[in-house]
Design a protein around this motif. Structure first.
Motif, mmCIF file in Angstrom:
data_model
loop_
_atom_site.group_PDB
_atom_site.id
_atom_site.type_symbol
_atom_site.label_atom_id
_atom_site.label_comp_id
_atom_site.label_asym_id
_atom_site.label_seq_id
_atom_site.Cartn_x
_atom_site.Cartn_y
_atom_site.Cartn_z
ATOM 1 N N VAL A 192 0.868 -1.178 0.000
ATOM 2 C CA VAL A 192 0.000 0.000 0.000
ATOM 3 C C VAL A 192 0.899 1.221 0.000
ATOM 4 O O VAL A 192 1.940 1.232 0.668
ATOM 5 C CB VAL A 192 -0.929 0.002 1.244
ATOM 6 C CG1 VAL A 192 -1.710 1.306 1.342
ATOM 7 C CG2 VAL A 192 -1.867 -1.187 1.215
ATOM 8 N N SER A 193 0.513 2.260 -0.745
ATOM 9 C CA SER A 193 1.348 3.457 -0.808
ATOM 10 C C SER A 193 0.568 4.720 -0.495
ATOM 11 O O SER A 193 -0.600 4.862 -0.851
ATOM 12 C CB SER A 193 1.985 3.600 -2.193
ATOM 13 O OG SER A 193 2.863 4.720 -2.226
ATOM 14 N N ALA A 225 -4.186 5.352 3.953
ATOM 15 C CA ALA A 225 -3.138 4.368 3.653
ATOM 16 C C ALA A 225 -2.868 3.481 4.870
ATOM 17 O O ALA A 225 -2.717 2.259 4.734
ATOM 18 C CB ALA A 225 -1.859 5.071 3.199
ATOM 19 N N TYR A 245 -3.800 -0.493 4.869
ATOM 20 C CA TYR A 245 -2.753 -1.489 5.153
ATOM 21 C C TYR A 245 -3.337 -2.632 5.987
ATOM 22 O O TYR A 245 -3.143 -3.805 5.681
ATOM 23 C CB TYR A 245 -1.589 -0.815 5.878
ATOM 24 C CG TYR A 245 -0.497 -1.754 6.325
ATOM 25 C CD1 TYR A 245 0.624 -1.960 5.532
ATOM 26 C CD2 TYR A 245 -0.565 -2.428 7.534
ATOM 27 C CE1 TYR A 245 1.639 -2.816 5.928
ATOM 28 C CE2 TYR A 245 0.436 -3.292 7.944
ATOM 29 C CZ TYR A 245 1.539 -3.480 7.140
ATOM 30 O OH TYR A 245 2.549 -4.331 7.538
ATOM 31 N N GLN A 288 -6.197 -4.654 4.099
ATOM 32 C CA GLN A 288 -5.681 -5.514 3.031
ATOM 33 C C GLN A 288 -4.721 -6.593 3.555
ATOM 34 O O GLN A 288 -4.222 -7.393 2.774
ATOM 35 C CB GLN A 288 -4.938 -4.672 1.984
ATOM 36 C CG GLN A 288 -5.833 -3.736 1.209
ATOM 37 C CD GLN A 288 -6.768 -4.479 0.299
ATOM 38 O OE1 GLN A 288 -6.379 -5.395 -0.415
ATOM 39 N NE2 GLN A 288 -8.042 -4.093 0.300
ATOM 40 N N ALA A 327 -1.766 -6.080 4.405
ATOM 41 C CA ALA A 327 -0.613 -5.776 3.556
ATOM 42 C C ALA A 327 0.698 -6.177 4.227
ATOM 43 O O ALA A 327 0.770 -6.354 5.447
ATOM 44 C CB ALA A 327 -0.598 -4.288 3.199
ATOM 45 N N LEU A 379 4.054 -0.825 3.715
ATOM 46 C CA LEU A 379 3.478 0.495 3.476
ATOM 47 C C LEU A 379 4.584 1.405 2.975
ATOM 48 O O LEU A 379 5.664 1.455 3.566
ATOM 49 C CB LEU A 379 2.881 1.066 4.767
ATOM 50 C CG LEU A 379 2.370 2.504 4.695
ATOM 51 C CD1 LEU A 379 1.127 2.603 3.812
ATOM 52 C CD2 LEU A 379 2.074 3.020 6.097
ATOM 53 N N ALA A 433 2.841 4.901 11.871
ATOM 54 C CA ALA A 433 2.991 3.534 11.354
ATOM 55 C C ALA A 433 3.818 2.687 12.316
ATOM 56 O O ALA A 433 3.475 1.534 12.593
ATOM 57 C CB ALA A 433 3.645 3.564 9.968
ATOM 58 N N ILE A 469 3.356 -1.207 11.881
ATOM 59 C CA ILE A 469 3.190 -1.383 10.437
ATOM 60 C C ILE A 469 4.560 -1.339 9.784
ATOM 61 O O ILE A 469 5.324 -0.389 9.991
ATOM 62 C CB ILE A 469 2.277 -0.274 9.859
ATOM 63 C CG1 ILE A 469 0.841 -0.500 10.341
ATOM 64 C CG2 ILE A 469 2.363 -0.217 8.338
ATOM 65 C CD1 ILE A 469 -0.128 0.595 9.939
ATOM 66 N N HIS A 504 7.043 -0.418 7.171
ATOM 67 C CA HIS A 504 7.016 0.684 6.219
ATOM 68 C C HIS A 504 8.420 1.071 5.775
ATOM 69 O O HIS A 504 9.393 0.869 6.507
ATOM 70 C CB HIS A 504 6.318 1.897 6.833
ATOM 71 C CG HIS A 504 7.022 2.423 8.046
ATOM 72 N ND1 HIS A 504 6.920 1.811 9.281
ATOM 73 C CD2 HIS A 504 7.851 3.465 8.221
ATOM 74 C CE1 HIS A 504 7.644 2.480 10.162
ATOM 75 N NE2 HIS A 504 8.227 3.487 9.544
#
Length: 168
Positions: free
Chosen positions: A4-5, A85, A89, A92, A94, A97, A108, A113, A115
């Motif tokens: 994810v961006s 975002a 994350y 999804q 993910a 990130l 984050a 997260i 990243h």
């Protein structure tokens, strides 16, 4: 790998004419609707808007938990793109990130997260032999000329990592 961006890594890579790195590294990058809107509706990035709209590996997803976005924005002061975002994350599940802004990266980290920023993308591309050292330098130079905020110290650390002398 699900990636994810946020907005800035995509803009930065476009300014360096290396958006292709996202495809070569990840094959697909998911952006939330707010990030997509930032990418295509910002008058400062009108040239890039067309590239984003025609990019087959950038996929737009709506965030389902609107309440989480609202809470995150109110508590942290992050903008809509960063907040979406971060929430996307999680939705999804993910693996990574992409985010450059310090405030968003701190959040984050607090949310555990995984990243990296644009420079991390360049280093990953170098490590995986997608970019040569001089290409990393060219990307950094293009981003600096485009007024992408990068610290000189970070640029020098990257240059040293790829075996080039400090310049900044």
């Amino acid at each position: 790998m699900i990636v994810v961006s946020d907005t800035t890594p995509i803009i930065s890579l476009m300014k360096a004419d290396r958006l292709d790195l996202l495809y070569k590294l990840y094959h697909q990058v998911i952006v939330p609707k707010a990030v997509y809107e930032e990418l295509i509706n910002n008058e400062h990035f009108s040239d890039e808007a067309k590239e984003v709209q025609q990019c087959p590996f950038i996929v737009v997803q709506k965030v389902r938990n609107l309440q989480a976005i609202s809470i995150l924005r109110n508590v942290t002061g992050l903008d809509a793109g960063e907040s979406e975002a971060l929430i996307l994350y999680g939705e999804q599940c993910a693996d990574l990130l992409l985010m450059d802004e310090n405030k968003g990266r701190k959040v984050a980290k607090q949310m555990d997260i995984k990243h990296i920023g644009t420079v991390g993308v360049l280093l990953e591309a170098y490590t995986r032999k997608i970019l040569k050292s001089y290409e990393v330098e060219t990307c950094l130079e293009a981003m600096l000329k485009s007024e992408i905020r990068l610290s000189k110290e970070l640029c020098n650390m990257v240059l040293e990592y790829v075996g080039l002398p400090k310049r900044y």
